[in-house]
Design a protein around this motif. Structure first.
Motif, PDB file in Angstrom:
ATOM      1  N   LEU A  10       0.863  -1.177   0.000  1.00  0.00           N
ATOM      2  CA  LEU A  10       0.000   0.000   0.000  1.00  0.00           C
ATOM      3  C   LEU A  10       0.898   1.225   0.000  1.00  0.00           C
ATOM      4  CD1 LEU A  10      -2.761  -0.931   2.617  1.00  0.00           C
ATOM      5  CD2 LEU A  10      -2.704  -1.384   0.153  1.00  0.00           C
ATOM      6  N   ASP A  11       0.834   1.991  -1.068  1.00  0.00           N
ATOM      7  CA  ASP A  11       1.743   3.115  -1.244  1.00  0.00           C
ATOM      8  C   ASP A  11       0.994   4.429  -1.093  1.00  0.00           C
ATOM      9  OD1 ASP A  11       3.699   4.894  -1.936  1.00  0.00           O
ATOM     10  OD2 ASP A  11       3.943   4.200  -4.001  1.00  0.00           O
ATOM     11  N   PHE A  12       1.267   5.132   0.005  1.00  0.00           N
ATOM     12  CA  PHE A  12       0.641   6.426   0.285  1.00  0.00           C
ATOM     13  C   PHE A  12       1.513   7.590  -0.199  1.00  0.00           C
ATOM     14  CE2 PHE A  12      -1.169   3.480   3.286  1.00  0.00           C
ATOM     15  CZ  PHE A  12      -2.477   3.883   3.466  1.00  0.00           C
ATOM     16  N   SER A  13       2.646   7.307  -0.819  1.00  0.00           N
ATOM     17  CA  SER A  13       3.628   8.345  -1.142  1.00  0.00           C
ATOM     18  C   SER A  13       3.309   9.057  -2.448  1.00  0.00           C
ATOM     19  CB  SER A  13       5.033   7.745  -1.205  1.00  0.00           C
ATOM     20  OG  SER A  13       5.149   6.857  -2.293  1.00  0.00           O
ATOM     21  N   THR A  14       3.992  10.193  -2.657  1.00  0.00           N
ATOM     22  CA  THR A  14       3.805  10.981  -3.871  1.00  0.00           C
ATOM     23  C   THR A  14       5.159  11.412  -4.425  1.00  0.00           C
ATOM     24  OG1 THR A  14       3.699  13.087  -2.669  1.00  0.00           O
ATOM     25  CG2 THR A  14       1.632  11.904  -2.984  1.00  0.00           C
ATOM     26  N   LEU A  15       5.113  12.002  -5.609  1.00  0.00           N
ATOM     27  CA  LEU A  15       6.293  12.555  -6.270  1.00  0.00           C
ATOM     28  C   LEU A  15       7.348  11.479  -6.557  1.00  0.00           C
ATOM     29  CD1 LEU A  15       6.465  16.009  -4.443  1.00  0.00           C
ATOM     30  CD2 LEU A  15       5.407  15.448  -6.644  1.00  0.00           C
ATOM     31  N   GLU A  93       4.971   5.169   3.146  1.00  0.00           N
ATOM     32  CA  GLU A  93       4.406   6.525   3.288  1.00  0.00           C
ATOM     33  C   GLU A  93       5.523   7.547   3.348  1.00  0.00           C
ATOM     34  OE1 GLU A  93       4.264   8.789   5.960  1.00  0.00           O
ATOM     35  OE2 GLU A  93       5.229   7.647   7.566  1.00  0.00           O
ATOM     36  N   GLN A  94       5.156   8.787   2.965  1.00  0.00           N
ATOM     37  CA  GLN A  94       6.165   9.831   2.791  1.00  0.00           C
ATOM     38  C   GLN A  94       5.711  11.166   3.386  1.00  0.00           C
ATOM     39  OE1 GLN A  94       8.007   9.611  -1.230  1.00  0.00           O
ATOM     40  NE2 GLN A  94       7.778  11.818  -1.231  1.00  0.00           N
ATOM     41  N   PHE A  95       4.739  11.107   4.297  1.00  0.00           N
ATOM     42  CA  PHE A  95       4.268  12.324   4.937  1.00  0.00           C
ATOM     43  C   PHE A  95       5.270  12.799   5.985  1.00  0.00           C
ATOM     44  CE2 PHE A  95       0.249  10.160   3.725  1.00  0.00           C
ATOM     45  CZ  PHE A  95      -0.253  11.129   2.890  1.00  0.00           C
ATOM     46  N   ARG A  96       5.095  14.038   6.434  1.00  0.00           N
ATOM     47  CA  ARG A  96       5.907  14.503   7.556  1.00  0.00           C
ATOM     48  C   ARG A  96       5.552  13.700   8.803  1.00  0.00           C
ATOM     49  NH1 ARG A  96       6.653  21.076   7.572  1.00  0.00           N
ATOM     50  NH2 ARG A  96       6.114  21.448   5.392  1.00  0.00           N
ATOM     51  N   PRO A  97       6.498  13.576   9.733  1.00  0.00           N
ATOM     52  CA  PRO A  97       6.210  12.827  10.963  1.00  0.00           C
ATOM     53  C   PRO A  97       4.949  13.361  11.647  1.00  0.00           C
ATOM     54  CG  PRO A  97       8.549  13.292  10.826  1.00  0.00           C
ATOM     55  CD  PRO A  97       7.902  14.040   9.696  1.00  0.00           C
ATOM     56  N   GLY A  98       4.091  12.444  12.071  1.00  0.00           N
ATOM     57  CA  GLY A  98       2.880  12.819  12.783  1.00  0.00           C
ATOM     58  C   GLY A  98       1.628  12.828  11.936  1.00  0.00           C
ATOM     59  N   VAL A  99       1.752  12.957  10.616  1.00  0.00           N
ATOM     60  CA  VAL A  99       0.572  13.045   9.759  1.00  0.00           C
ATOM     61  C   VAL A  99      -0.217  11.737   9.790  1.00  0.00           C
ATOM     62  CG1 VAL A  99      -0.244  13.279   7.380  1.00  0.00           C
ATOM     63  CG2 VAL A  99       1.518  14.825   8.256  1.00  0.00           C
TER      64      VAL A  99
END
Length: 379
Positions: A10-15, A93-99
């Motif tokens: 499951l890939d939540f990342s972008t770019l 995932e590639q969000f900032r920590p905490g997202v």
């Protein structure tokens, strides 16, 4: 049987960093489901140049994946994820920590329902430390770690590296490496783990020579002052008469001696320890007096570690890369057009497309993909 066949990501990342990492996993057989926001999808879809409906960048990085469009801020959409999270092998995932924690999708939460889950977080500065919440891009990361300072041109002509080193070599590649290690660990102990991939942490590996030199001698390499950054005559770019460049890397003495013979460098300049700057000036004068084809012919068949810098267009047509099948894989779009797929460091024997074009996913296409049993969705 492809190496990662049967595994779901499951890939939540972008770019770039996360999508490239999941591309490598997909090329090795994993089933990759991109989680995208409804309506527009991930940002890379809108980049230029377009190739059909989406950008060619998106097509290159998301070949062979599936797309599930969900608004992660909605409880109802997050509920759709529940069965996927229970059965998934890898979350990226590639969000900032905490997202992800605010969304209730952090490792601590999801590992309670799937203890075998390998959860990989890619960020610029990691999950901890004073800079964990700082925004940045590749240029910031290579700047913060000292990598850029080793070769950045002059104040008059500053040079930005042509490769996104932090995103790819500091993010995507270490992510895949550690995911594979975690899969092996899970096979042994039956449990997953959280992987903290900080792109900046992983850049220091590329400066082994600069770190070693500085730590031992206390003389830290500067901008373009060391062996592999143009600080000697033996590792430099020399312009030719017709505006091309010779990439000269005759570091070892045997290569240097042959190089000097081939270009006709006067004996006085061959000992480059006496006056390196004078040797550089003289070699520059000689190389710039002839066109690139002259030097191409001179270096042909000679082992002196010298070549003419190729354009990307020339490299794609190079008979060597063509013969090795580097560009034998294809990506297609919704109009049926095809392009060379992005070459990735996965052995050809592990890739299962057999030369057939694979498409990047239509936004949300996974939500209506029919299963073998006739269900409306494969979840």
């Amino acid at each position: 049987m492809r190496p990662l066949q049967g595994l779901r990501v499951l890939d939540f990342s972008t770019l770039l960093p996360g999508p490239l990492a999941s591309l490598l996993l997909a090329e090795a057989g994993a089933d990759v489901v991109k989680i995208e926001r409804p309506g527009t999808g991930e940002d890379m879809r809108g980049y230029e140049p377009r190739w059909g409906h989406d950008s060619v960048n998106f097509a290159m990085l998301n070949r062979g994946k599936k797309s599930l469009a969900l608004d992660l801020k909605l409880d109802s959409d997050r509920a759709v994820l529940a069965p996927l999270l229970e059965s998934a092998d890898i979350v990226l995932e590639q969000f900032r920590p905490g997202v992800m924690q605010r969304l209730g999708l952090d490792y601590t939460t999801v590992s309670k329902i799937n203890p075998k889950l390998i959860y990989c977080s890619i960020t610029g500065y990691g999950q901890s430390g004073p800079k964990r919440d700082v925004a940045g891009h590749d240029l910031n990361y290579i700047g913060d770690t000292g990598l850029l300072s080793l070769s950045m041109g002059t104040p008059q002509v500053p040079v930005i590296p042509p490769a996104l080193v932090a995103d790819i070599a500091g993010g995507a590649y270490p992510a895949v490496m550690n995911i594979l290690l975690a899969l092996e660990e899970r096979r042994a102990i039956g449990k997953g783990r959280h992987l903290d991939i900080a792109m900046t942490d992983n850049l220091f590996t590329f400066m082994y020579w600069a770190m070693g030199s500085g730590l031992v001698t206390r003389k830290w390499p500067g901008n373009g002052t060391d062996l592999v950054t143009g600080g000697t005559p033996r590792y430099r770019l020399y312009p030719t008469q017709d505006g091309r460049f010779v990439a000269a890397a005759p570091i070892e003495q045997k290569f240097w001696d042959l190089f000097c013979d081939l270009i006709g460098l006067q004996q006085h300049y061959r000992d480059d320890t006496i006056d390196p700057s004078a040797t550089v000036r003289q070699v520059t004068t000689i190389i710039s007096s002839r066109p690139s084809q002259h030097w191409r012919d001179s270096f042909a068949g000679c082992d002196c570690c010298c070549s003419i810098v190729a354009t990307l267009e020339e490299a794609l047509a190079d008979p060597h890369f063509v013969a090795r099948g580097v560009f034998s894989h294809l990506v297609t779009n919704e109009a049926g057009q095809t392009l060379k797929a992005l070459p990735v460091p996965i052995d050809a024997g592990f890739r299962g497309d057999a030369g057939q074009p694979l498409a990047a996913p239509i936004l949300g296409g996974f939500t209506t993909e029919p299963s073998g049993s006739g269900d409306k969705a494969v979840l």
